[in-house]
Design a protein around this motif. Structure first.
Motif, short mmCIF file in Angstrom:
data_model
loop_
_atom_site.label_atom_id
_atom_site.label_comp_id
_atom_site.label_asym_id
_atom_site.label_seq_id
_atom_site.Cartn_x
_atom_site.Cartn_y
_atom_site.Cartn_z
N LYS A 100 -15.29 3.37 -3.75
CA LYS A 100 -13.85 2.76 -3.86
C LYS A 100 -13.70 1.72 -2.78
O LYS A 100 -13.08 0.84 -3.10
N LEU A 101 -14.01 2.28 -1.67
CA LEU A 101 -13.72 1.08 -0.29
C LEU A 101 -14.57 -0.18 -0.84
O LEU A 101 -14.11 -1.23 -0.37
N GLU A 154 0.70 -1.24 -0.10
CA GLU A 154 0.05 0.18 0.06
C GLU A 154 0.71 1.46 0.07
O GLU A 154 0.59 2.23 -0.63
N MET A 210 -7.43 6.64 -1.03
CA MET A 210 -8.78 6.59 -1.68
C MET A 210 -9.67 8.03 -1.31
O MET A 210 -10.14 8.34 -1.98
N LYS A 243 -13.98 -5.88 1.09
CA LYS A 243 -13.99 -7.09 1.01
C LYS A 243 -13.68 -7.82 2.09
O LYS A 243 -14.56 -9.10 2.29
N ASP A 249 -15.04 -1.43 -3.49
CA ASP A 249 -14.32 -2.21 -4.48
C ASP A 249 -13.23 -2.75 -4.11
O ASP A 249 -12.43 -3.47 -4.87
N SER A 250 -12.74 -2.53 -2.97
CA SER A 250 -11.51 -2.72 -2.77
C SER A 250 -11.30 -3.85 -1.52
O SER A 250 -12.00 -4.22 -1.22
N PHE A 251 -10.15 -4.22 -1.21
CA PHE A 251 -9.73 -5.25 -0.40
C PHE A 251 -10.29 -5.01 1.06
O PHE A 251 -10.88 -5.93 2.04
N ILE A 252 -10.56 -3.69 1.53
CA ILE A 252 -10.82 -3.41 2.88
C ILE A 252 -12.22 -3.87 3.04
O ILE A 252 -12.44 -4.73 4.12
N LYS A 265 2.26 2.24 -3.35
CA LYS A 265 1.10 2.72 -4.29
C LYS A 265 1.11 4.39 -4.06
O LYS A 265 0.79 5.16 -4.98
N ALA A 311 -4.50 2.74 2.73
CA ALA A 311 -5.37 2.69 1.56
C ALA A 311 -6.69 3.40 1.71
O ALA A 311 -7.26 4.21 0.65
N SER A 312 -7.24 3.62 2.92
CA SER A 312 -8.40 4.50 2.81
C SER A 312 -8.11 5.91 2.79
O SER A 312 -8.80 6.66 2.30
#
Length: 433
Positions: free
Chosen positions: A352-353, A53, A326, A360, A355-358, A56, A322-323
Motif C-alpha cells: 500500500k505504501l 488525508e 493504511m 513515491k 503504491d501511494s504518494f508516500i 479520507k 496516511a500511513s
C-alpha cells in the motif's frame, strides 16, 4: 486473565490516531496507549494539517475540528544577513468551503482526535508507557508490557506509532539507532499577539492564514530550515537543523531561534508578541534511505517512527495520517479474509505504501538529504551571493545593466568556479527529477 484486543496502537500522534480511529470505526476491539498525561501532552511537532488525508478518515472533520487558520498563501524566503529573496503563491481558491491546509495547535487537535476515537468505541489509556513487546515462542509479537501493575496486554497485532525515537522498536531489536545526520532538532515558540495585528501584518482576513518557509544564513551554515505560521491569536516561529550539525557547531538551537526573531525581516512581523510556549522536537530527515523495516510477525510501524517525513516539501502530518490509515486497512482486510498477522501477510501494508504518494515522493527525493549534508554552500555562500546579486540588480544608479550582469557573474565565480556552480545545479536537478 490477560486481556486481549484485536489491535494495540502505541502513541496518540497523527499516525496512531489515524490507525486507532480507522480500526475502531469498523468495530474492532482496539486499545491505544499514550505515555502523556493526555493526548497531545507530548506532541509538539507540526503546525500544519493537510485536509486531504484527514478527509479520507473523517470526511466531516471540519464540523468541529479545532483548526486555527486555513492557509491562503505560501511564502518561501532565502534570508541573507539583513535581507531576503523570496517567492510566494496566494490564491482566492484556497478560501473555498473545503480549504486544503490549516495551521493548528497540536495539543488541541490531539484532544479532538481522542474524542473522535472514543465516539467510535476505541479505548484510549494515557499516562501509560509501553516498556517492551511480548513475543511467543516463534518470535511473533503477541502483545505489550506496560509500566502499570499487571500491565501485560495481548493483541493480534501491534502498531507502533511512538514517534521518531521509536524506543519500542529499538528495544526489541527491530530498528537501529538513527544516525545524527538523519534526524533534525527543531525548536519553536508560540507567540501570543492581537489577531488584528496578524491580519494587518500578513495582509489577511479573519480565519485566513499565511505560511512562511525560510532557508539561508539563519541556520549558520548548517543544514536546516525555519518557519513562521499564523494562528488565530498567535504566531508559531521555529527553526531546526540536523543533529550532526548542532553537534559540530557552536550555535545551540535556542540561540539560533533568538537570532531568527531579531532578524530585520522577521522582527517587524512578531514585534509586540509575547511568548506563550516553548518546545523542542526531533524530526526524521533521512528520507527514503533511512526508512527501517516496516512490518514483521505481528507488528507494523507508522508515522515518524517509520521515518515518514518529506523534508523537501516540509510535509509530515499527511504522511503520518496516511500511513496510520493504511496500516489499519491492512489489519481490517486480513481480518475479513480470516488470515493471520504474519510477516508475509502484513507485507500488504508495504505494498500500500509503495503504491501511494508516500513512497513515491520519498523515493523521488532519496538523494536530496545526502546532497544537502555534503554541500553546505547552499546554507551559507549561496544565500550571500544571491541576495548580493539581487541588491546590485535592483539598485538604480548610473551603471549600465550589462556591466551589472558581469559584476554579478564575477562575484559568483570569485567564490566558486563556474564548473562548481554548474555541478551544484546538476546535483539538485538529479536529486529532484
Amino acid at each position: 486473565m490477560v486481556e486481549k484486543f484485536d489491535a494495540i496502537v502505541i502513541g496518540a500522534g497523527p499516525s496512531g490516531n489515524a490507525a486507532t480511529y480507522t480500526l475502531a470505526k469498523q468495530g474492532l476491539k482496539v486499545l491505544q496507549l499514550e505515555r502523556g498525561e493526555y493526548p497531545g501532552a507530548k506532541n509538539v511537532q507540526g503546525g500544519i494539517m493537510y485536509a486531504h488525508e484527514l478527509e479520507k478518515i473523517i470526511p466531516d472533520f471540519r464540523d468541529d475540528c479545532p483548526t486555527e487558520r486555513h492557509i491562503i498563501e505560501q511564502r518561501v524566503w532565502l534570508l541573507g544577513d539583513d535581507n531576503y529573496v523570496g517567492t510566494n503563491y496566494r490564491s482566492e481558491a484556497f478560501n473555498s468551503d473545503k480549504p486544503n491546509r490549516y495551521t493548528i495547535i497540536r495539543a488541541n487537535i490531539d484532544k479532538w482526535w481522542g474524542e473522535q476515537i472514543r465516539k467510535v468505541g476505541g479505548l484510549q489509556i494515557c499516562e501509560t508507557t509501553v516498556t517492551e513487546l511480548i513475543r511467543d515462542a516463534s518470535g511473533k509479537v503477541i502483545g505489550v508490557r506496560t509500566d502499570r501493575e499487571g500491565g501485560e496486554i495481548h493483541a493480534d497485532v501491534v502498531i507502533m506509532a511512538d514517534g521518531v525515537n521509536a524506543l519500542l522498536a529499538k528495544r526489541a531489536g527491530l530498528q537501529d539507532e538513527a544516525a545524527p545526520e538523519n534526524v533534525a532538532l527543531a525548536v519553536k515558540e508560540i507567540l501570543f499577539i492581537d489577531p488584528e495585528l496578524i491580519q494587518q501584518r500578513f495582509g489577511i482576513k479573519e480565519d485566513e492564514g499565511v505560511v512562511i518557509e525560510i532557508m539561508g544564513k539563519v541556520t549558520k551554515g548548517m543544514v536546516g530550515t525555519a518557519f513562521l505560521y499564523t494562528n488565530k491569536e498567535s504566531l508559531t516561529i521555529g527553526i531546526g537543523c540536523l543533529i550532526s550539525d548542532f553537534k559540530n557547531g557552536d550555535c545551540p538551537p535556542y540561540r539560533m531561534l533568538e537570532e531568527l526573531k531579531k532578524h530585520p525581516v522577521i522582527r517587524p512581523l512578531i514585534e509586540g508578541a509575547e511568548m506563550k510556549e516553548y518546545a523542542a522536537h526531533m524530526i526524521p530527515e533521512g528520507g527514503y534511505k533511512a526508512i527501517p523495516q516496516l512490518y514483521g510477525d505481528g507488528w507494523m510501524v507508522v508515522g515518524d517512527a517509520a521515518h515518514f517525513n518529506n523534508a523537501a516539501h516540509r510535509e509530515g502530518s499527511n504522511l503520518a495520517m496516511a500511513s496510520g490509515r493504511m496500516a489499519a486497512e491492512t489489519v481490517l482486510e486480513l481480518k475479513a479474509a480470516g488470515k493471520g498477522f504474519t510477516a508475509s501477510n502484513l507485507a500488504a501494508y508495504k505494498k500500500k505504501l509503495d503504491d501511494s504518494f508516500i513512497m513515491k515522493d520519498l523515493k523521488k527525493y532519496r538523494e536530496l538529504p545526502g546532497i544537502m549534508h555534503g554541500n553546505k554552500q547552499f546554507f551559507g555562500a549561496y544565500p550571500d551571493e544571491i541576495t548580493a546579486a539581487a541588491h546590485n540588480w535592483f539598485t538604480v544608479d548610473s551603471v549600465d545593466k550589462k556591466t551589472k550582469e558581469k559584476a554579478i557573474m564575477k562575484a559568483f565565480v570569485k567564490r566558486r568556479s563556474v564548473m562548481g556552480l554548474v555541478g551544484d545545479a546538476i546535483k539538485l536537478v538529479r536529486a529532484v527529477r
